[in-house]
Scaffold this motif. Structure first.
Motif, PDB file in Angstrom:
ATOM      1  N   ILE A   1      18.806 -39.015 -60.256  1.00 20.25           N
ATOM      2  CA  ILE A   1      18.324 -38.557 -58.962  1.00 20.25           C
ATOM      3  C   ILE A   1      18.742 -39.562 -57.896  1.00 20.25           C
ATOM      4  O   ILE A   1      18.631 -40.776 -58.087  1.00 20.25           O
ATOM      5  CB  ILE A   1      16.787 -38.404 -58.992  1.00 20.25           C
ATOM      6  CG1 ILE A   1      16.386 -37.316 -60.008  1.00 20.25           C
ATOM      7  CG2 ILE A   1      16.242 -38.057 -57.609  1.00 20.25           C
ATOM      8  CD1 ILE A   1      14.901 -37.253 -60.271  1.00 20.25           C
ATOM      9  N   ASP A   2      19.239 -39.086 -56.788  1.00 24.62           N
ATOM     10  CA  ASP A   2      19.708 -39.937 -55.699  1.00 24.62           C
ATOM     11  C   ASP A   2      18.498 -40.553 -54.982  1.00 24.62           C
ATOM     12  O   ASP A   2      17.824 -39.898 -54.191  1.00 24.62           O
ATOM     13  CB  ASP A   2      20.548 -39.108 -54.721  1.00 24.62           C
ATOM     14  CG  ASP A   2      21.185 -39.970 -53.632  1.00 24.62           C
ATOM     15  OD1 ASP A   2      20.854 -41.167 -53.534  1.00 24.62           O
ATOM     16  OD2 ASP A   2      22.012 -39.427 -52.870  1.00 24.62           O
ATOM     17  N   THR A   3      18.257 -41.835 -55.254  1.00 22.59           N
ATOM     18  CA  THR A   3      17.071 -42.496 -54.700  1.00 22.59           C
ATOM     19  C   THR A   3      17.232 -42.878 -53.227  1.00 22.59           C
ATOM     20  O   THR A   3      16.274 -43.346 -52.607  1.00 22.59           O
ATOM     21  CB  THR A   3      16.732 -43.754 -55.521  1.00 22.59           C
ATOM     22  OG1 THR A   3      17.875 -44.615 -55.562  1.00 22.59           O
ATOM     23  CG2 THR A   3      16.323 -43.373 -56.927  1.00 22.59           C
ATOM     24  N   LEU A   4      18.431 -42.689 -52.670  1.00 17.72           N
ATOM     25  CA  LEU A   4      18.592 -42.864 -51.227  1.00 17.72           C
ATOM     26  C   LEU A   4      18.011 -41.677 -50.462  1.00 17.72           C
ATOM     27  O   LEU A   4      17.699 -41.782 -49.281  1.00 17.72           O
ATOM     28  CB  LEU A   4      20.075 -43.032 -50.867  1.00 17.72           C
ATOM     29  CG  LEU A   4      20.766 -44.281 -51.402  1.00 17.72           C
ATOM     30  CD1 LEU A   4      22.238 -44.279 -51.007  1.00 17.72           C
ATOM     31  CD2 LEU A   4      20.077 -45.540 -50.883  1.00 17.72           C
ATOM     32  N   ILE A   5      17.873 -40.561 -51.157  1.00 17.37           N
ATOM     33  CA  ILE A   5      17.349 -39.337 -50.560  1.00 17.37           C
ATOM     34  C   ILE A   5      15.942 -39.014 -51.071  1.00 17.37           C
ATOM     35  O   ILE A   5      15.054 -38.658 -50.301  1.00 17.37           O
ATOM     36  CB  ILE A   5      18.277 -38.140 -50.870  1.00 17.37           C
ATOM     37  CG1 ILE A   5      19.690 -38.407 -50.350  1.00 17.37           C
ATOM     38  CG2 ILE A   5      17.711 -36.841 -50.287  1.00 17.37           C
ATOM     39  CD1 ILE A   5      19.802 -38.448 -48.849  1.00 17.37           C
ATOM     40  N   TRP A   6      15.753 -39.173 -52.384  1.00 14.84           N
ATOM     41  CA  TRP A   6      14.544 -38.695 -53.044  1.00 14.84           C
ATOM     42  C   TRP A   6      13.689 -39.835 -53.581  1.00 14.84           C
ATOM     43  O   TRP A   6      14.212 -40.842 -54.031  1.00 14.84           O
ATOM     44  CB  TRP A   6      14.903 -37.777 -54.211  1.00 14.84           C
ATOM     45  CG  TRP A   6      15.703 -36.589 -53.841  1.00 14.84           C
ATOM     46  CD1 TRP A   6      17.055 -36.432 -53.948  1.00 14.84           C
ATOM     47  CD2 TRP A   6      15.203 -35.357 -53.297  1.00 14.84           C
ATOM     48  NE1 TRP A   6      17.435 -35.188 -53.521  1.00 14.84           N
ATOM     49  CE2 TRP A   6      16.324 -34.507 -53.113  1.00 14.84           C
ATOM     50  CE3 TRP A   6      13.928 -34.888 -52.962  1.00 14.84           C
ATOM     51  CZ2 TRP A   6      16.198 -33.207 -52.604  1.00 14.84           C
ATOM     52  CZ3 TRP A   6      13.801 -33.606 -52.454  1.00 14.84           C
ATOM     53  CH2 TRP A   6      14.923 -32.783 -52.276  1.00 14.84           C
ATOM     54  N   SER A   7      12.387 -39.606 -53.592  1.00 20.14           N
ATOM     55  CA  SER A   7      11.436 -40.465 -54.297  1.00 20.14           C
ATOM     56  C   SER A   7      10.582 -39.595 -55.206  1.00 20.14           C
ATOM     57  O   SER A   7      10.340 -38.413 -54.904  1.00 20.14           O
ATOM     58  CB  SER A   7      10.513 -41.190 -53.306  1.00 20.14           C
ATOM     59  OG  SER A   7      11.238 -41.999 -52.422  1.00 20.14           O
ATOM     60  N   LYS A   8      10.143 -40.167 -56.317  1.00 24.01           N
ATOM     61  CA  LYS A   8       9.173 -39.456 -57.145  1.00 24.01           C
ATOM     62  C   LYS A   8       7.819 -39.446 -56.427  1.00 24.01           C
ATOM     63  O   LYS A   8       7.392 -40.457 -55.863  1.00 24.01           O
ATOM     64  CB  LYS A   8       9.052 -40.130 -58.515  1.00 24.01           C
ATOM     65  CG  LYS A   8      10.307 -40.001 -59.362  1.00 24.01           C
ATOM     66  CD  LYS A   8      10.144 -40.667 -60.720  1.00 24.01           C
ATOM     67  CE  LYS A   8      11.391 -40.473 -61.588  1.00 24.01           C
ATOM     68  NZ  LYS A   8      11.265 -41.119 -62.914  1.00 24.01           N
ATOM     69  N   ILE A   9       7.175 -38.304 -56.447  1.00 21.81           N
ATOM     70  CA  ILE A   9       5.895 -38.165 -55.745  1.00 21.81           C
ATOM     71  C   ILE A   9       4.818 -38.944 -56.497  1.00 21.81           C
ATOM     72  O   ILE A   9       4.628 -38.740 -57.701  1.00 21.81           O
ATOM     73  CB  ILE A   9       5.501 -36.685 -55.622  1.00 21.81           C
ATOM     74  CG1 ILE A   9       6.550 -35.926 -54.806  1.00 21.81           C
ATOM     75  CG2 ILE A   9       4.119 -36.553 -54.974  1.00 21.81           C
ATOM     76  CD1 ILE A   9       6.319 -34.426 -54.736  1.00 21.81           C
ATOM     77  N   PRO A  10       4.102 -39.845 -55.818  1.00 20.66           N
ATOM     78  CA  PRO A  10       3.051 -40.610 -56.495  1.00 20.66           C
ATOM     79  C   PRO A  10       1.777 -39.781 -56.669  1.00 20.66           C
ATOM     80  O   PRO A  10       1.594 -38.759 -56.022  1.00 20.66           O
ATOM     81  CB  PRO A  10       2.813 -41.781 -55.538  1.00 20.66           C
ATOM     82  CG  PRO A  10       3.151 -41.219 -54.185  1.00 20.66           C
ATOM     83  CD  PRO A  10       4.286 -40.262 -54.414  1.00 20.66           C
ATOM     84  N   ARG A  11       0.925 -40.240 -57.543  1.00 25.98           N
ATOM     85  CA  ARG A  11      -0.357 -39.569 -57.756  1.00 25.98           C
ATOM     86  C   ARG A  11      -1.235 -39.699 -56.512  1.00 25.98           C
ATOM     87  O   ARG A  11      -1.206 -40.717 -55.816  1.00 25.98           O
ATOM     88  CB  ARG A  11      -1.073 -40.167 -58.961  1.00 25.98           C
ATOM     89  CG  ARG A  11      -2.378 -39.446 -59.334  1.00 25.98           C
ATOM     90  CD  ARG A  11      -2.789 -39.769 -60.745  1.00 25.98           C
ATOM     91  NE  ARG A  11      -1.737 -39.383 -61.669  1.00 25.98           N
ATOM     92  CZ  ARG A  11      -1.678 -39.776 -62.940  1.00 25.98           C
ATOM     93  NH1 ARG A  11      -2.610 -40.583 -63.424  1.00 25.98           N
ATOM     94  NH2 ARG A  11      -0.696 -39.377 -63.726  1.00 25.98           N
ATOM     95  N   GLY A  12      -1.992 -38.656 -56.239  1.00 24.48           N
ATOM     96  CA  GLY A  12      -2.866 -38.651 -55.075  1.00 24.48           C
ATOM     97  C   GLY A  12      -4.215 -38.031 -55.381  1.00 24.48           C
ATOM     98  O   GLY A  12      -4.549 -37.775 -56.548  1.00 24.48           O
TER      99      GLY A  12
END
Length: 280
Positions: free
Chosen positions: A57-68
Protein backbone atom coordinates in the motif's frame (compact mmCIF):
# COMPACT_ATOMS: atom_id res chain seq x y z
CA UNK A 1 -15.04 -16.86 -59.63
CA UNK A 2 -15.41 -19.93 -57.40
CA UNK A 3 -11.71 -20.66 -57.73
CA UNK A 4 -10.92 -17.08 -56.79
CA UNK A 5 -13.10 -17.30 -53.70
CA UNK A 6 -11.42 -20.54 -52.65
CA UNK A 7 -8.00 -19.01 -53.17
CA UNK A 8 -8.73 -16.04 -50.91
CA UNK A 9 -11.17 -17.72 -48.53
CA UNK A 10 -8.94 -17.27 -45.47
CA UNK A 11 -8.52 -13.57 -46.18
CA UNK A 12 -12.28 -13.23 -46.53
CA UNK A 13 -12.87 -15.07 -43.24
CA UNK A 14 -10.31 -12.87 -41.45
CA UNK A 15 -11.87 -9.68 -42.85
CA UNK A 16 -15.31 -10.92 -41.78
CA UNK A 17 -14.14 -11.54 -38.21
CA UNK A 18 -12.45 -8.14 -38.10
CA UNK A 19 -15.56 -6.41 -39.42
CA UNK A 20 -17.75 -8.20 -36.87
CA UNK A 21 -15.44 -7.15 -34.05
CA UNK A 22 -15.47 -3.52 -35.11
CA UNK A 23 -19.24 -3.57 -35.50
CA UNK A 24 -19.64 -5.08 -32.03
CA UNK A 25 -17.56 -2.32 -30.48
CA UNK A 26 -19.56 0.36 -32.28
CA UNK A 27 -22.93 -1.15 -31.42
CA UNK A 28 -22.39 -2.73 -28.04
CA UNK A 29 -19.36 -0.87 -26.67
CA UNK A 30 -16.07 -2.45 -25.75
CA UNK A 31 -17.35 -3.85 -22.42
CA UNK A 32 -14.38 -2.51 -20.46
CA UNK A 33 -14.86 -2.57 -16.73
CA UNK A 34 -13.23 0.84 -16.25
CA UNK A 35 -15.71 2.95 -18.24
CA UNK A 36 -19.36 3.87 -18.25
CA UNK A 37 -21.09 3.80 -21.61
CA UNK A 38 -24.06 5.59 -20.03
CA UNK A 39 -22.20 8.57 -18.58
CA UNK A 40 -20.93 11.66 -20.31
CA UNK A 41 -17.26 12.31 -19.53
CA UNK A 42 -16.96 15.40 -21.73
CA UNK A 43 -17.17 17.69 -18.69
CA UNK A 44 -14.65 15.74 -16.64
CA UNK A 45 -10.93 15.02 -16.74
CA UNK A 46 -9.21 12.20 -14.85
CA UNK A 47 -7.19 13.73 -12.01
CA UNK A 48 -5.99 10.70 -10.01
CA UNK A 49 -6.25 6.93 -10.00
CA UNK A 50 -5.28 4.25 -7.49
CA UNK A 51 -4.96 0.79 -9.08
CA UNK A 52 -3.50 -1.07 -6.09
CA UNK A 53 -1.07 -2.72 -8.49
CA UNK A 54 2.01 -2.43 -6.29
CA UNK A 55 3.38 -4.94 -3.81
CA UNK A 56 2.55 -2.67 -0.87
CA UNK A 57 0.00 0.00 0.00
CA UNK A 58 1.34 3.43 -0.94
CA UNK A 59 1.95 5.04 2.45
CA UNK A 60 2.49 8.46 0.86
CA UNK A 61 -1.23 8.41 0.05
CA UNK A 62 -2.82 5.94 2.46
CA UNK A 63 -2.75 5.20 6.18
CA UNK A 64 -4.31 2.29 8.00
CA UNK A 65 -7.33 3.50 9.95
CA UNK A 66 -6.64 3.38 13.71
CA UNK A 67 -9.08 2.05 16.27
CA UNK A 68 -11.60 4.56 17.57
CA UNK A 69 -14.66 4.98 19.72
CA UNK A 70 -17.33 4.84 17.04
CA UNK A 71 -19.22 1.76 15.82
CA UNK A 72 -17.49 1.95 12.43
CA UNK A 73 -13.92 1.91 13.79
CA UNK A 74 -14.00 0.17 17.18
CA UNK A 75 -12.42 -3.01 15.76
CA UNK A 76 -9.94 -1.37 13.37
CA UNK A 77 -6.49 -2.94 13.39
CA UNK A 78 -3.15 -2.68 11.61
CA UNK A 79 -2.84 -6.48 11.77
CA UNK A 80 -1.52 -7.80 8.45
CA UNK A 81 -4.24 -10.46 8.41
CA UNK A 82 -6.79 -7.72 7.72
CA UNK A 83 -4.99 -6.48 4.58
CA UNK A 84 -3.76 -7.96 1.33
CA UNK A 85 -2.88 -6.99 -2.23
CA UNK A 86 -4.03 -9.72 -4.60
CA UNK A 87 -4.44 -9.79 -8.39
CA UNK A 88 -4.32 -6.01 -8.60
CA UNK A 89 -6.90 -5.53 -5.86
CA UNK A 90 -6.74 -4.26 -2.30
CA UNK A 91 -8.30 -6.80 0.06
CA UNK A 92 -9.77 -5.59 3.35
CA UNK A 93 -10.93 -8.25 5.80
CA UNK A 94 -13.03 -8.71 8.87
CA UNK A 95 -11.67 -11.64 10.86
CA UNK A 96 -12.09 -13.64 14.04
CA UNK A 97 -9.00 -12.88 16.10
CA UNK A 98 -7.48 -16.26 16.98
CA UNK A 99 -4.21 -14.73 18.19
CA UNK A 100 -4.70 -12.28 21.04
CA UNK A 101 -1.03 -11.86 21.94
CA UNK A 102 -0.95 -8.35 20.44
CA UNK A 103 -4.64 -7.40 20.44
CA UNK A 104 -7.36 -8.72 22.75
CA UNK A 105 -10.26 -7.70 20.53
CA UNK A 106 -12.44 -10.67 19.57
CA UNK A 107 -12.74 -9.39 16.01
CA UNK A 108 -10.42 -7.33 13.83
CA UNK A 109 -11.14 -5.25 10.74
CA UNK A 110 -9.06 -3.43 8.15
CA UNK A 111 -9.45 -0.02 6.58
CA UNK A 112 -7.40 2.70 4.90
CA UNK A 113 -7.85 6.43 4.36
CA UNK A 114 -6.07 9.45 2.87
CA UNK A 115 -6.63 11.62 5.95
CA UNK A 116 -3.85 14.20 6.52
CA UNK A 117 -2.08 12.97 3.36
CA UNK A 118 -4.12 13.63 0.23
CA UNK A 119 -7.16 15.82 -0.37
CA UNK A 120 -9.56 15.72 -3.30
CA UNK A 121 -11.47 18.68 -4.67
CA UNK A 122 -15.22 18.45 -5.37
CA UNK A 123 -15.64 16.35 -8.48
CA UNK A 124 -16.46 12.79 -9.49
CA UNK A 125 -15.31 9.81 -7.42
CA UNK A 126 -15.54 6.23 -8.68
CA UNK A 127 -14.83 2.93 -6.94
CA UNK A 128 -14.74 -0.48 -8.63
CA UNK A 129 -15.40 -2.91 -5.79
CA UNK A 130 -16.67 -6.39 -5.03
CA UNK A 131 -18.31 -6.25 -1.62
CA UNK A 132 -19.06 -9.93 -0.79
CA UNK A 133 -21.30 -10.65 2.19
CA UNK A 134 -21.30 -11.99 5.74
CA UNK A 135 -23.72 -11.81 8.61
CA UNK A 136 -22.53 -8.84 10.66
CA UNK A 137 -20.34 -7.32 7.92
CA UNK A 138 -20.53 -3.57 7.27
CA UNK A 139 -18.13 -2.47 4.51
CA UNK A 140 -18.12 1.18 3.43
CA UNK A 141 -16.72 3.58 0.83
CA UNK A 142 -17.04 7.18 1.92
CA UNK A 143 -15.75 10.75 2.04
CA UNK A 144 -15.12 13.17 4.89
CA UNK A 145 -13.94 16.81 4.85
CA UNK A 146 -10.17 17.15 4.61
CA UNK A 147 -10.36 20.15 6.94
CA UNK A 148 -11.93 18.52 9.95
CA UNK A 149 -14.46 20.39 12.05
CA UNK A 150 -15.16 19.67 15.69
CA UNK A 151 -18.67 18.31 15.24
CA UNK A 152 -18.48 15.10 13.22
CA UNK A 153 -20.50 14.48 11.08
CA UNK A 154 -22.18 17.91 11.16
CA UNK A 155 -19.55 19.43 8.86
CA UNK A 156 -20.42 16.95 6.11
CA UNK A 157 -20.06 13.30 5.17
CA UNK A 158 -20.80 11.45 1.95
CA UNK A 159 -21.38 7.69 2.12
CA UNK A 160 -20.94 6.41 -1.42
CA UNK A 161 -21.56 2.84 -0.22
CA UNK A 162 -22.63 1.21 3.01
CA UNK A 163 -23.59 -2.45 2.86
CA UNK A 164 -25.07 -4.73 5.52
CA UNK A 165 -24.88 -8.51 5.78
CA UNK A 166 -26.05 -10.18 2.53
CA UNK A 167 -28.44 -7.42 1.46
CA UNK A 168 -28.98 -7.13 -2.32
CA UNK A 169 -28.73 -3.36 -2.01
CA UNK A 170 -26.49 -0.63 -0.62
CA UNK A 171 -27.17 2.66 1.17
CA UNK A 172 -26.02 5.96 -0.33
CA UNK A 173 -26.25 8.84 2.11
CA UNK A 174 -25.19 12.39 2.96
CA UNK A 175 -24.83 13.76 6.49
CA UNK A 176 -24.65 17.36 7.71
CA UNK A 177 -25.53 19.67 10.60
CA UNK A 178 -28.84 20.36 8.84
CA UNK A 179 -29.68 16.65 8.87
CA UNK A 180 -27.95 15.38 12.00
CA UNK A 181 -28.54 18.22 14.46
CA UNK A 182 -31.51 20.12 13.08
CA UNK A 183 -33.31 16.93 11.99
CA UNK A 184 -34.28 18.40 8.65
CA UNK A 185 -35.04 15.55 6.26
CA UNK A 186 -36.30 17.50 3.26
CA UNK A 187 -34.74 16.90 0.79
CA UNK A 188 -34.27 13.19 1.47
CA UNK A 189 -30.69 12.43 2.39
CA UNK A 190 -30.44 8.66 1.86
CA UNK A 191 -31.57 5.98 -0.57
CA UNK A 192 -31.12 2.27 -1.24
CA UNK A 193 -29.70 1.08 -4.57
CA UNK A 194 -29.89 -2.49 -5.89
CA UNK A 195 -26.64 -4.38 -6.52
CA UNK A 196 -25.29 -7.88 -7.10
CA UNK A 197 -22.88 -8.51 -4.22
CA UNK A 198 -21.31 -11.46 -6.07
CA UNK A 199 -19.91 -9.18 -8.77
CA UNK A 200 -17.67 -6.14 -9.10
CA UNK A 201 -19.72 -2.96 -9.33
CA UNK A 202 -18.71 0.61 -10.06
CA UNK A 203 -19.96 3.04 -7.43
CA UNK A 204 -19.81 6.74 -8.19
CA UNK A 205 -20.64 10.14 -6.78
CA UNK A 206 -20.47 13.60 -8.34
CA UNK A 207 -20.12 16.68 -6.15
CA UNK A 208 -20.92 20.07 -7.70
CA UNK A 209 -22.20 23.43 -6.47
CA UNK A 210 -25.70 22.25 -7.37
CA UNK A 211 -25.98 18.74 -5.96
CA UNK A 212 -24.47 15.49 -4.77
CA UNK A 213 -25.38 12.81 -7.33
CA UNK A 214 -24.89 9.10 -6.77
CA UNK A 215 -24.45 6.29 -9.34
CA UNK A 216 -24.19 2.51 -9.53
CA UNK A 217 -22.71 1.09 -12.73
CA UNK A 218 -23.44 4.31 -14.56
CA UNK A 219 -27.09 4.47 -13.54
CA UNK A 220 -28.08 7.57 -11.59
CA UNK A 221 -29.51 6.38 -8.27
CA UNK A 222 -29.98 9.41 -6.02
CA UNK A 223 -29.61 13.20 -5.96
CA UNK A 224 -29.27 15.41 -2.91
CA UNK A 225 -29.69 19.01 -4.13
CA UNK A 226 -28.38 22.31 -2.89
CA UNK A 227 -31.78 23.83 -2.13
CA UNK A 228 -32.29 26.97 -4.21
CA UNK A 229 -28.49 27.11 -4.60
CA UNK A 230 -28.36 28.74 -1.18
CA UNK A 231 -25.15 29.57 0.68
CA UNK A 232 -26.47 27.74 3.73
CA UNK A 233 -23.59 25.48 4.68
CA UNK A 234 -25.75 23.79 7.30
CA UNK A 235 -27.89 22.36 4.49
CA UNK A 236 -25.18 21.97 1.84
CA UNK A 237 -21.60 21.76 3.17
CA UNK A 238 -20.53 19.39 0.42
CA UNK A 239 -18.70 21.67 -1.99
CA UNK A 240 -15.34 21.35 -0.25
CA UNK A 241 -12.19 19.19 -0.28
CA UNK A 242 -12.43 15.59 0.92
CA UNK A 243 -10.40 12.61 2.00
CA UNK A 244 -11.30 9.02 1.06
CA UNK A 245 -12.07 6.16 3.45
CA UNK A 246 -12.39 2.50 2.48
CA UNK A 247 -13.05 0.08 5.31
CA UNK A 248 -14.51 -3.17 6.54
CA UNK A 249 -16.33 -3.31 9.86
CA UNK A 250 -18.15 -5.98 11.85
CA UNK A 251 -21.12 -5.76 14.18
CA UNK A 252 -22.97 -2.87 15.75
CA UNK A 253 -26.61 -1.98 16.35
CA UNK A 254 -27.31 -1.24 12.70
CA UNK A 255 -25.80 -4.34 11.07
CA UNK A 256 -26.64 -6.78 13.87
CA UNK A 257 -25.00 -9.92 15.24
CA UNK A 258 -21.85 -11.44 13.74
CA UNK A 259 -21.88 -15.02 12.46
CA UNK A 260 -18.36 -16.33 13.00
CA UNK A 261 -18.90 -19.09 10.43
CA UNK A 262 -19.02 -16.37 7.74
CA UNK A 263 -15.55 -15.09 8.69
CA UNK A 264 -13.18 -14.07 7.35
CA UNK A 265 -15.09 -11.75 5.03
CA UNK A 266 -13.39 -9.71 2.31
CA UNK A 267 -14.02 -6.54 0.37
CA UNK A 268 -12.06 -6.35 -2.91
CA UNK A 269 -11.17 -2.90 -4.26
CA UNK A 270 -9.95 -2.93 -7.86
CA UNK A 271 -9.48 0.81 -8.34
CA UNK A 272 -10.48 4.29 -7.18
CA UNK A 273 -10.62 7.32 -9.47
CA UNK A 274 -11.08 11.05 -9.04
CA UNK A 275 -12.14 13.38 -11.84
CA UNK A 276 -12.09 17.17 -11.92
CA UNK A 277 -14.76 19.14 -13.70
CA UNK A 278 -13.76 20.94 -16.89
CA UNK A 279 -14.67 24.60 -16.81
CA UNK A 280 -16.00 25.74 -20.18
Amino acid sequence: MVALLKRYRYCIIFLGILLFGLTSVLVFGDNRDDSYSKLNYDDWVLDWVENFDKQEIDTLIWSKIPRGKYAWNDMMSDDDRCFDLRNGCLILRGILNDNKSNDTSKYLTGGIYTKYKKSFSPGRFEFRVKINGAQGAWPALWLRPFKQGKNYPWDGEIDVVEHLNFDPYIYQTVHSYYITKLKQFNPKHSKKAQINIDEFNIYGVEITEDAVTFYVNGEKTFIYPNKELSQNKDQYPFFQDWFILVDMQLGGNWVGAIDEEDLPVEMEIDWIKHYKRVRK
